[in-house]
Scaffold this motif. Structure first.
Motif, PDB file in Angstrom:
ATOM      1  N   GLY A 261       4.453  -5.988  -2.348  1.00 24.13           N
ATOM      2  CA  GLY A 261       5.781  -6.562  -1.580  1.00 24.13           C
ATOM      3  C   GLY A 261       5.924  -7.533  -1.564  1.00 24.13           C
ATOM      4  O   GLY A 261       4.981  -8.629  -2.199  1.00 24.13           O
ATOM      5  N   PRO A 262       6.999  -8.520  -0.747  1.00 25.14           N
ATOM      6  CA  PRO A 262       7.725  -9.828  -0.601  1.00 25.14           C
ATOM      7  C   PRO A 262       6.145  -9.620   0.316  1.00 25.14           C
ATOM      8  O   PRO A 262       4.893  -9.094   1.051  1.00 25.14           O
ATOM      9  CB  PRO A 262       8.237  -9.758   0.954  1.00 25.14           C
ATOM     10  CG  PRO A 262       8.708  -8.555   1.400  1.00 25.14           C
ATOM     11  CD  PRO A 262       8.068  -7.051  -0.056  1.00 25.14           C
ATOM     12  N   GLU A 263       5.512 -11.833   0.304  1.00 27.04           N
ATOM     13  CA  GLU A 263       4.818 -12.021   1.648  1.00 27.04           C
ATOM     14  C   GLU A 263       5.116 -11.973   2.065  1.00 27.04           C
ATOM     15  O   GLU A 263       6.507 -12.616   2.632  1.00 27.04           O
ATOM     16  CB  GLU A 263       4.671 -13.048   0.557  1.00 27.04           C
ATOM     17  CG  GLU A 263       3.108 -14.701   1.436  1.00 27.04           C
ATOM     18  CD  GLU A 263       3.217 -15.885   0.303  1.00 27.04           C
ATOM     19  OE1 GLU A 263       2.641 -16.653   1.475  1.00 27.04           O
ATOM     20  OE2 GLU A 263       3.263 -15.926  -0.524  1.00 27.04           O
ATOM     21  N   GLY A 264       4.257 -11.715   3.576  1.00 27.07           N
ATOM     22  CA  GLY A 264       4.407 -11.867   4.528  1.00 27.07           C
ATOM     23  C   GLY A 264       4.986 -10.123   4.846  1.00 27.07           C
ATOM     24  O   GLY A 264       5.762  -9.986   6.040  1.00 27.07           O
ATOM     25  N   GLY A 265       5.186  -9.609   3.704  1.00 27.69           N
ATOM     26  CA  GLY A 265       5.254  -7.778   4.414  1.00 27.69           C
ATOM     27  C   GLY A 265       4.887  -7.119   5.605  1.00 27.69           C
ATOM     28  O   GLY A 265       3.560  -7.185   5.474  1.00 27.69           O
ATOM     29  N   ASP A 266       5.257  -6.150   5.414  1.00 26.87           N
ATOM     30  CA  ASP A 266       4.427  -4.855   6.315  1.00 26.87           C
ATOM     31  C   ASP A 266       3.562  -4.063   5.328  1.00 26.87           C
ATOM     32  O   ASP A 266       3.791  -3.720   4.306  1.00 26.87           O
ATOM     33  CB  ASP A 266       5.035  -3.889   6.474  1.00 26.87           C
ATOM     34  CG  ASP A 266       4.788  -2.951   7.368  1.00 26.87           C
ATOM     35  OD1 ASP A 266       3.360  -3.105   8.282  1.00 26.87           O
ATOM     36  OD2 ASP A 266       4.873  -1.522   7.917  1.00 26.87           O
ATOM     37  N   PRO A 267       2.344  -4.388   5.448  1.00 24.96           N
ATOM     38  CA  PRO A 267       1.022  -3.949   4.654  1.00 24.96           C
ATOM     39  C   PRO A 267       1.174  -2.238   4.628  1.00 24.96           C
ATOM     40  O   PRO A 267       1.049  -1.946   4.100  1.00 24.96           O
ATOM     41  CB  PRO A 267      -0.178  -4.452   5.082  1.00 24.96           C
ATOM     42  CG  PRO A 267       0.175  -5.431   6.028  1.00 24.96           C
ATOM     43  CD  PRO A 267       1.714  -5.141   6.648  1.00 24.96           C
ATOM     44  N   ALA A 268       1.136  -1.352   5.977  1.00 27.87           N
ATOM     45  CA  ALA A 268       1.493  -0.356   5.898  1.00 27.87           C
ATOM     46  C   ALA A 268       2.521   0.512   4.817  1.00 27.87           C
ATOM     47  O   ALA A 268       2.369   1.310   4.538  1.00 27.87           O
ATOM     48  CB  ALA A 268       2.438   0.412   7.413  1.00 27.87           C
ATOM     49  N   SER A 269       3.295  -0.339   5.560  1.00 26.64           N
ATOM     50  CA  SER A 269       4.184   0.152   3.447  1.00 26.64           C
ATOM     51  C   SER A 269       4.138   0.072   2.885  1.00 26.64           C
ATOM     52  O   SER A 269       3.735   0.896   2.210  1.00 26.64           O
ATOM     53  CB  SER A 269       5.947  -0.700   4.392  1.00 26.64           C
ATOM     54  OG  SER A 269       6.998  -0.318   3.169  1.00 26.64           O
ATOM     55  N   ILE A 270       3.224  -0.672   2.231  1.00 25.23           N
ATOM     56  CA  ILE A 270       2.581  -1.268   1.008  1.00 25.23           C
ATOM     57  C   ILE A 270       1.979   0.058   0.276  1.00 25.23           C
ATOM     58  O   ILE A 270       2.147   0.360  -0.415  1.00 25.23           O
ATOM     59  CB  ILE A 270       2.409  -2.229   1.088  1.00 25.23           C
ATOM     60  CG1 ILE A 270       3.703  -3.563   0.775  1.00 25.23           C
ATOM     61  CG2 ILE A 270       2.494  -2.711  -0.754  1.00 25.23           C
ATOM     62  CD1 ILE A 270       3.054  -4.847   0.810  1.00 25.23           C
ATOM     63  N   ALA A 271       1.447  -0.074   1.603  1.00 26.12           N
ATOM     64  CA  ALA A 271      -0.325   1.465   1.390  1.00 26.12           C
ATOM     65  C   ALA A 271       0.636   2.405   1.482  1.00 26.12           C
ATOM     66  O   ALA A 271       0.070   3.585   0.179  1.00 26.12           O
ATOM     67  CB  ALA A 271      -1.064   1.224   2.582  1.00 26.12           C
ATOM     68  N   PHE A 272       1.883   3.052   2.058  1.00 27.95           N
ATOM     69  CA  PHE A 272       2.253   4.108   1.872  1.00 27.95           C
ATOM     70  C   PHE A 272       2.792   3.997   0.779  1.00 27.95           C
ATOM     71  O   PHE A 272       3.292   4.897  -0.011  1.00 27.95           O
ATOM     72  CB  PHE A 272       3.185   3.735   2.974  1.00 27.95           C
ATOM     73  CG  PHE A 272       4.179   5.054   3.413  1.00 27.95           C
ATOM     74  CD1 PHE A 272       4.294   6.651   4.083  1.00 27.95           C
ATOM     75  CD2 PHE A 272       5.800   5.583   2.435  1.00 27.95           C
ATOM     76  CE1 PHE A 272       4.451   7.462   3.924  1.00 27.95           C
ATOM     77  CE2 PHE A 272       6.752   6.529   2.454  1.00 27.95           C
ATOM     78  CZ  PHE A 272       6.014   8.036   3.106  1.00 27.95           C
ATOM     79  N   ASP A 273       3.427   3.032  -0.092  1.00 23.61           N
ATOM     80  CA  ASP A 273       4.085   3.238  -0.878  1.00 23.61           C
ATOM     81  C   ASP A 273       2.980   3.263  -2.203  1.00 23.61           C
ATOM     82  O   ASP A 273       3.932   4.100  -2.936  1.00 23.61           O
ATOM     83  CB  ASP A 273       5.370   1.722  -1.672  1.00 23.61           C
ATOM     84  CG  ASP A 273       6.460   1.768  -0.393  1.00 23.61           C
ATOM     85  OD1 ASP A 273       7.045   2.754  -0.183  1.00 23.61           O
ATOM     86  OD2 ASP A 273       6.822   0.973   0.410  1.00 23.61           O
ATOM     87  N   ALA A 274       2.580   2.291  -1.825  1.00 22.90           N
ATOM     88  CA  ALA A 274       1.168   2.939  -3.080  1.00 22.90           C
ATOM     89  C   ALA A 274       1.186   4.721  -3.306  1.00 22.90           C
ATOM     90  O   ALA A 274       0.599   4.427  -4.411  1.00 22.90           O
ATOM     91  CB  ALA A 274       0.267   1.827  -3.038  1.00 22.90           C
TER      92      ALA A 274
END
Length: 400
Positions: A261-274
Motif C-alpha cells: 500500500g502507500p507509504e505511511g498507510g494502515d498496516p492492518a489494512s494491508i495485512a487484511f488485503d494480503a
C-alpha cells in the motif's frame, strides 16, 4: 506628311537590322569545352557469343533456397506483430533439508569461543575451583545466561566427578549431552504454515528494525518455496522507507506476489488485503512483514494488536515469529520481552549468528520466552536461513 511617313519606315528598318545582328551574335556563341577531368562514360560491351564467349567463372553462387525472403509488411491498418518479452527466470532456492549442516562452518566464531573453549577447560588434569570459574565465565561470555550457566556447571561437576578419568571423546560426548539438554530436543521447531481450514496459513513476522526482519521475511519465502509451498507476501511495514520495495524484490525472485500500500498507510489494512489475496489465489502461505518501531510500547501494542485482530477476521493466525539480532546478545532479550508482552510469540528467528561468538544466545532466548528457536541466519546469501536443528548446532559448536 510624306516626310514623316518616310522617317517612320526608316526607323523601323533600322530597328529590324539591329535586332537581327543581336540574334545572329547569340547564335554564334558556343559553350566552353568540357574540362579534361570529366570522366567519359563507356557503354556496356556487347556480350560475346560462340567462339568469342568468355570462360565461366568458378565463383560459388547461391541457390534460391539460400536467399531469405524479405520480412512481410503489415497490411494497411493492421498493427505490426509484437514479440512478448520473455519472463525473467525465477530462482530455484536450495533445499532446506540439511541446510544447517551445509552451513556449519559459519559457526566458527561461536565454536572457538564456546565449544572448543569448554572442551579445553574440561580437559585439564586438575579441575579446581579456578577452572570451574573459567568455565562459568566462558558460558556467560557466550550469552548462555546466568541461570542456564549455573545449571550446566552443576551438572558437569557431578558427571565429571562420577566419570573420574576423562578421555577427549568422553568429554565431548558429555558436553554434547548437556548442551542438548539446555537447548531442548522436545520442542516443535517446524514453522506452522497450515491453518487446518480452507484459508492459507498466516505467518506474521515481528521485530525491531535493523534486526534483518524484512530480509528474513524474504528469505523465509524462499524456504517455503523450496519446500513446495506457494506464497503471498504482505508488506505491512509502511513506516520504513523502501521496506515494501525490498520485500517485493525478494518475492519476485521466487515468483511470490507482494501486496503493498502507500507509504505511511494502515498496516492492518494491508495485512487484511494480503490474506484476502492469498485466499483468492489459493496460496499455501501468507507472510506478513510488520513495522518494528519501539518509540513507545503503547503505540507498538496498539499497532500489532490491530494487525493481529484484523488478520484473524479471515481465519486463525498460525505463527508469530520474532526476529532477533544475535550480535546484540543480552540486549536482544530486552526487545524479546517487549514483543512477548504485545503478541503471543510462537517462534524465534536468530539472525547474524555467523557474526558473533555469542552462540549461547540460542539457549538464553529460549529460556527467557519459553518458545523455540525455529530458524537461524548464518550469512547474507539468499539461502543462508536454515531451520534450527539442535543436534547439528551442537555438533558445529564442539567440533568433530
Amino acid at each position: 506628311m510624306e516626310f514623316v511617313i518616310l522617317a517612320v519606315v526608316i526607323a523601323l528598318v533600322a530597328v529590324g537590322v539591329i535586332s537581327g545582328l543581336v540574334v545572329s551574335s547569340r547564335k554564334k556563341k558556343q559553350l566552353p569545352p568540357a574540362p579534361s577531368s570529366t570522366p567519359t562514360i563507356t557503354p556496356p560491351a556487347e556480350p560475346h557469343v560462340g567462339e568469342e564467349a568468355e570462360t565461366p567463372r568458378d565463383d560459388s553462387r547461391r541457390t534460391i533456397e539460400d536467399v531469405g525472403l524479405p520480412p512481410a509488411e503489415a497490411a494497411p491498418g493492421q498493427a505490426p506483430e509484437t514479440v512478448a518479452p520473455e519472463a525473467p527466470a525465477l530462482d530455484v532456492p536450495e533445499p532446506t533439508a540439511g541446510r544447517l549442516v551445509r552451513l556449519r562452518a559459519r559457526l566458527a566464531r561461536s565454536q572457538n569461543s564456546l565449544g572448543k573453549g569448554l572442551l579445553t577447560l574440561l580437559s585439564r588434569d586438575n579441575l579446581d575451583e579456578d577452572t570451574w570459574e573459567e568455565i562459568e565465565d566462558t558460558l556467560l561470555t557466550a550469552d548462555v545466561g546466568v541461570a542456564p550457566t549455573q545449571e550446566l556447571v552443576a551438572r558437569l561437576r557431578e558427571r565429571v566427578r562420577v566419570l573420574g578419568t576423562r578421555t577427549p571423546d568422553e568429554l565431548r560426548s558429555l558436553l554434547r549431552e548437556e548442551l542438548l539438554t539446555l537447548l531442548g530436543t522436545d520442542f516443535d521447531r517446524a514453522v506452522k504454515t497450515e491453518s487446518g481450514v480452507d484459508t492459507p496459513g498466516v505467518v506474521m513476522v515481528v521485530g525491531v528494525n535493523g534486526t534483518g526482519k524484512t530480509t528474513t521475511t524474504g528469505k523465509l519465502a524462499r524456504v517455503l518455496v523450496a519446500d513446495g509451498r506457494s506464497v503471498v507476501l504482505g508488506a505491512a511495514d509502511t513506516f520504513r522507507a523502501a521496506a515494501a520495495d525490498q520485500l517485493q524484490t525478494w518475492g519476485e525472485r521466487v515468483g511470490a506476489r507482494t501486496v503493498r500500500g502507500p507509504e505511511g498507510g494502515d498496516p492492518a489494512s494491508i495485512a487484511f488485503d494480503a490474506v484476502k489475496e492469498g485466499i483468492a489465489e489459493g496460496a499455501d502461505v501468507v507472510l506478513i512483514d510488520t513495522a518494528g518501531r519501539l518509540h513507545t510500547k503503547t503505540g507498538l501494542m496498539d499497532e500489532l494488536g490491530k494487525v493481529k485482530r484484523v488478520v484473524e477476521k479471515h481465519g486463525p493466525l498460525d505463527e508469530i515469529l520474532l526476529v532477533l539480532d544475535a550480535t546484540t546478545g543480552q540486549n536482544g532479550l530486552v526487545q524479546a520481552r517487549v514483543f512477548a508482552e504485545v503478541v503471543d510469540i510462537t517462534g524465534i528467528v536468530l539472525t547474524k549468528l555467523d557474526g558473533t561468538a555469542k552462540g549461547g544466545i540460542v539457549i538464553a532466548v529460549q529460556r527467557e520466552l519459553g518458545v523455540p528457536v525455529k530458524l537461524i541466519g548464518l550469512g547474507e546469501g539468499p539461502d543462508d536461513l536454515a531451520p534450527f536443528e539442535p543436534e547439528a548446532f551442537v555438533d558445529a559448536l564442539i567440533g568433530d
